[in-house]
Design an enzyme around this catalytic site. Structure first.
Site, PDB file in Angstrom:
ATOM      1  N   LYS A 191       0.842  -1.201   0.000  1.00  0.00           N
ATOM      2  CA  LYS A 191       0.000   0.000   0.000  1.00  0.00           C
ATOM      3  C   LYS A 191       0.872   1.243   0.000  1.00  0.00           C
ATOM      4  O   LYS A 191       1.711   1.426   0.881  1.00  0.00           O
ATOM      5  CB  LYS A 191      -0.909  -0.008   1.237  1.00  0.00           C
ATOM      6  CG  LYS A 191      -1.684   1.302   1.471  1.00  0.00           C
ATOM      7  CD  LYS A 191      -2.576   1.231   2.710  1.00  0.00           C
ATOM      8  CE  LYS A 191      -3.188   2.605   3.034  1.00  0.00           C
ATOM      9  NZ  LYS A 191      -3.992   2.587   4.265  1.00  0.00           N
ATOM     10  N   ASP A 245      -2.459  10.200   3.940  1.00  0.00           N
ATOM     11  CA  ASP A 245      -3.863   9.817   4.118  1.00  0.00           C
ATOM     12  C   ASP A 245      -4.570  10.831   5.016  1.00  0.00           C
ATOM     13  O   ASP A 245      -4.482  10.758   6.239  1.00  0.00           O
ATOM     14  CB  ASP A 245      -3.938   8.407   4.735  1.00  0.00           C
ATOM     15  CG  ASP A 245      -5.375   7.936   4.918  1.00  0.00           C
ATOM     16  OD1 ASP A 245      -6.296   8.598   4.374  1.00  0.00           O
ATOM     17  OD2 ASP A 245      -5.579   6.905   5.592  1.00  0.00           O
ATOM     18  N   LYS A 279      -9.900  12.876   8.582  1.00  0.00           N
ATOM     19  CA  LYS A 279      -9.419  12.444   9.891  1.00  0.00           C
ATOM     20  C   LYS A 279      -9.333  13.639  10.833  1.00  0.00           C
ATOM     21  O   LYS A 279      -9.186  14.776  10.374  1.00  0.00           O
ATOM     22  CB  LYS A 279      -8.003  11.862   9.750  1.00  0.00           C
ATOM     23  CG  LYS A 279      -7.932  10.489   9.093  1.00  0.00           C
ATOM     24  CD  LYS A 279      -6.493   9.991   9.066  1.00  0.00           C
ATOM     25  CE  LYS A 279      -6.397   8.632   8.399  1.00  0.00           C
ATOM     26  NZ  LYS A 279      -7.077   7.560   9.141  1.00  0.00           N
ATOM     27  N   ASP A 331       1.692   6.196   5.730  1.00  0.00           N
ATOM     28  CA  ASP A 331       0.707   5.297   5.140  1.00  0.00           C
ATOM     29  C   ASP A 331       1.212   4.648   3.841  1.00  0.00           C
ATOM     30  O   ASP A 331       0.479   3.928   3.171  1.00  0.00           O
ATOM     31  CB  ASP A 331      -0.612   6.044   4.903  1.00  0.00           C
ATOM     32  CG  ASP A 331      -1.833   5.150   5.071  1.00  0.00           C
ATOM     33  OD1 ASP A 331      -1.693   4.067   5.660  1.00  0.00           O
ATOM     34  OD2 ASP A 331      -2.918   5.530   4.583  1.00  0.00           O
ATOM     35  N   ASP A 361     -12.110   7.187   4.093  1.00  0.00           N
ATOM     36  CA  ASP A 361     -10.881   6.921   4.855  1.00  0.00           C
ATOM     37  C   ASP A 361     -10.497   5.438   4.804  1.00  0.00           C
ATOM     38  O   ASP A 361      -9.408   5.054   5.219  1.00  0.00           O
ATOM     39  CB  ASP A 361     -11.083   7.377   6.301  1.00  0.00           C
ATOM     40  CG  ASP A 361      -9.768   7.550   7.034  1.00  0.00           C
ATOM     41  OD1 ASP A 361      -8.703   7.504   6.375  1.00  0.00           O
ATOM     42  OD2 ASP A 361      -9.797   7.719   8.275  1.00  0.00           O
ATOM     43  N   GLU A 381      -9.406   3.780   2.393  1.00  0.00           N
ATOM     44  CA  GLU A 381      -8.917   3.915   1.018  1.00  0.00           C
ATOM     45  C   GLU A 381      -7.875   2.865   0.670  1.00  0.00           C
ATOM     46  O   GLU A 381      -7.716   2.522  -0.504  1.00  0.00           O
ATOM     47  CB  GLU A 381      -8.336   5.327   0.809  1.00  0.00           C
ATOM     48  CG  GLU A 381      -6.872   5.530   1.240  1.00  0.00           C
ATOM     49  CD  GLU A 381      -6.631   5.305   2.724  1.00  0.00           C
ATOM     50  OE1 GLU A 381      -7.593   5.398   3.513  1.00  0.00           O
ATOM     51  OE2 GLU A 381      -5.483   5.022   3.115  1.00  0.00           O
ATOM     52  N   ARG A 391      -7.755  -0.345   1.137  1.00  0.00           N
ATOM     53  CA  ARG A 391      -8.346  -1.539   0.507  1.00  0.00           C
ATOM     54  C   ARG A 391      -8.811  -1.239  -0.915  1.00  0.00           C
ATOM     55  O   ARG A 391      -8.877  -2.130  -1.747  1.00  0.00           O
ATOM     56  CB  ARG A 391      -9.485  -2.068   1.401  1.00  0.00           C
ATOM     57  CG  ARG A 391     -10.609  -1.109   1.602  1.00  0.00           C
ATOM     58  CD  ARG A 391     -11.489  -1.459   2.797  1.00  0.00           C
ATOM     59  NE  ARG A 391     -10.911  -1.036   4.076  1.00  0.00           N
ATOM     60  CZ  ARG A 391     -11.493  -1.207   5.254  1.00  0.00           C
ATOM     61  NH1 ARG A 391     -12.658  -1.832   5.338  1.00  0.00           N
ATOM     62  NH2 ARG A 391     -10.914  -0.788   6.350  1.00  0.00           N
TER      63      ARG A 391
END
Ligand code: BES
Ligand code: MN
Ligand code: ZN
Length: 526
Positions: A300, A305, A312, A323, A382, A384, A386
């Site tokens: 990933k 993020d 967030k 991230d 959020d 994201e 996946r």
């Protein structure tokens, strides 16, 4: 890593330790086993000679209880006039406690020995760095059962990784981010590992592997620690290309246009609020036979993020620069296996973009078509990771892989479940689970097998699309894995959630380089 590792043959027999002390180094690190306090034990035979040379310093440290050999205990002896007279050139001798002798008979005792050794080595390095010693002789021969080849390799790898950990400074490789140069560069210039004629060749090989892994970790840490205005998707792509050039990997970078043609609707939905173009990076290490099915690792690569429209909270949001640590671990691992010339076919895949809010960003409630054809209702922007991973997992089907492992800072829920100790391992494939558990134990880069029963799949139900991208708060890391599993039917698959293990927060804030050791060990053994 700037420290050089040198192997040096010393003659076997009575005078071995004496010969070693004649080496003109700043410090000799001498790991010693625990000495029980209730018995009037005499020094082990091989130490008696040394003790004489050092004017009884070891005996008096032990009998005076200044040094008992407990795990991680240290005792520093410094050059005396009398040492010089006897021709001892080492400036210091550092005694390090190894604890009670562990007889290695299975994985559990092997893990115990490695854990204790690593605690001792870490303590030794702290003292050595404090004394500004730049040349070290590291004596690994006492009490460590190094005759077992696999254990010897793991001890050496652990040693080199701990040296990397102790000497790592962010910014040395890329750029100084502080206007005043950071503290004086690392003092550890060389570490000599003592060996015998018979073992030297093997030790050299272990060092070669250890250095490759440590340098892979270091690359992975640098990428994680870089600020998100530098470490963009384009920066990751450039890094992949330069790693490829240096280590003879074939690197391919797909642009937005090609992702559109491939139908990566979920990935594209995540990047659409960002002004930085997304990249889809593919790195090929073809060290095996041309017909051999590759192992694919997918990382990933969200370079920042924010959560997107499901924004967030502000506190600690800076840490979402980490991230992309899954991507960083793929880059670090690919570099490590290329550098060690692993004779296997391995493909590294990195979907990378930013998750930003904007007028163009994806909304909660949007429905997208994934590359697999399945539709997803994005209930929370959020979730994201996946979304970019699912399209990458479909993309890699074309490689007809032997196995696929994805690595992701996927869920806060995994941090709640496992803290910062174990990486979450999700897989229904027994062989992969065992292999990854063993690799984790061997490298002290451990995983914990989490459940992933079909019963959890129900939480992903959607009234409007095939399924949703979130499953509510209960079992958050498991439903994330369940979501991914829907894209992995074509091959054997495992998912690693590194949200709790990829970096440290607080005063020691920084990337850890995990799970590069785990992945390289897995790839070497598989
Ligand atoms: N990157 C985060 C996961 C994360 C959060 C890792 C904090 C480490 C520390 C991920 O993209 C995310 O935001 N996940 C959400 C999922 C939720 C919306 C279902 C989370 O964990 O809160
Ligand atoms: Mn997120
Ligand atoms: Zn994320």
């Amino acid at each position: 890593m700037q420290t050089k590792f040198i192997t040096k043959v010393f003659p076997e027999g009575q005078n071995r330790l004496t010969a070693q002390l004649l080496l003109p180094v700043d410090c000799v690190i001498l790991p010693l086993p625990h000495t029980p306090s209730d018995t009037q034990t005499r020094l082990p035979k091989q130490l008696e000679k040394l003790d004489q040379l050092l004017d009884g310093a070891i005996d008096s440290a032990i009998s005076g209880k200044d040094f008992t050999g407990k795990v991680g205990e240290t005792y520093l002896l410094s050059q005396q006039k009398s040492w010089k007279l006897k021709g001892i050139h080492a400036k210091r001798v550092l005694l390090v406690g190894l604890g009670e002798h562990t007889k290695v008979s299975d994985k559990t005792t092997e893990n115990k020995l490695l854990t204790e050794y690593s605690k001792a080595a870490r303590a030794a390095l702290r003292v050595v760095m404090g004394t500004q010693s730049s040349s070290i002789l590291w004596l690994l021969e006492q009490d460590l059962e190094l005759k077992k080849e696999s254990l010897h390799s793991l001890v050496i790898r652990q040693t080199i990784q701990l040296v990397e950990e102790a000497t790592y400074r962010f910014g040395l490789r890329f750029k100084q981010f502080k206007t005043k140069p950071m503290e004086a560069p690392i003092s550890l210039k060389s570490i000599t590992l003592a060996t015998t004629q018979k073992m030297e060749k093997q030790l050299k090989e272990f060092v070669r592997i250890g250095v490759a892994v440590a340098q892979g970790m270091s690359l992975s840490k640098d990428l994680g620690n870089l600020p998100p205005n530098y470490c963009t998707p384009s920066y990751l792509a450039k890094t992949a290309q330069s790693v490829g050039k240096e280590h003879a990997l074939k690197v391919q970078v797909l642009e937005r246009k090609e992702m559109e043609q491939l139908g990566m609707g979920a990935f594209l939905a995540v990047t659409q609020g960002s002004d930085h173009p997304p990249k889809f990076i593919i790195m090929h290490h073809l060290g095996g036979a041309s017909k051999e099915a590759p192992i694919v690792i997918v990382g990933k690569g969200i370079t920042f993020d924010t959560g997107g429209i499901s924004l967030k909270p502000g506190e600690g949001m800076d840490e979402m620069k980490y991230d992309m640590c899954g991507a960083a671990s793929v880059l670090g691992t690919m570099q490590a296996i290329a550098q060690m010339k692993l004779k296997k076919n391995v493909i590294g895949v990195i979907p990378t973009c930013e998750n930003m809010p904007s007028g163009k960003a994806t909304r909660p409630g949007d429905i997208v078509v994934t590359m697999s054809g399945q539709t997803v209702e994005i209930l929370n922007t959020d979730a994201e990771g996946r979304l970019i991973l699912c399209d990458a997992l479909t993309y890699v089907e074309r490689f007809r892989p032997k196995a696929v492992i994805d690595i992701a800072t996927l869920t806060g829920a995994c941090v709640i479940a496992l803290g910062h100790v174990h990486t979450g391992l999700f897989s229904k494939n027994e062989h992969l689970v065992k292999a990854l558990q063993h690799a984790g134990q061997a490298t002290l880069d451990t995983v914990w097998h989490m459940p992933m029963d079909d019963a959890y799949q129900d939480q992903l139900k959607s009234n409007f699309a095939d399924f949703a991208n979130i499953g509510g708060r209960p079992a958050g890391s498991i439903t994330a894995a369940c979501y991914l599993s829907r894209f992995t039917h074509a091959y054997d698959w495992a998912h690693l959630d590194i949200a709790g293990t990829a970096w440290k927060s607080g005063a020691a804030k920084g990337a850890t380089g995990r799970p590069v050791p785990l992945l390289t060990e897995y790839l070497m053994k598989e």
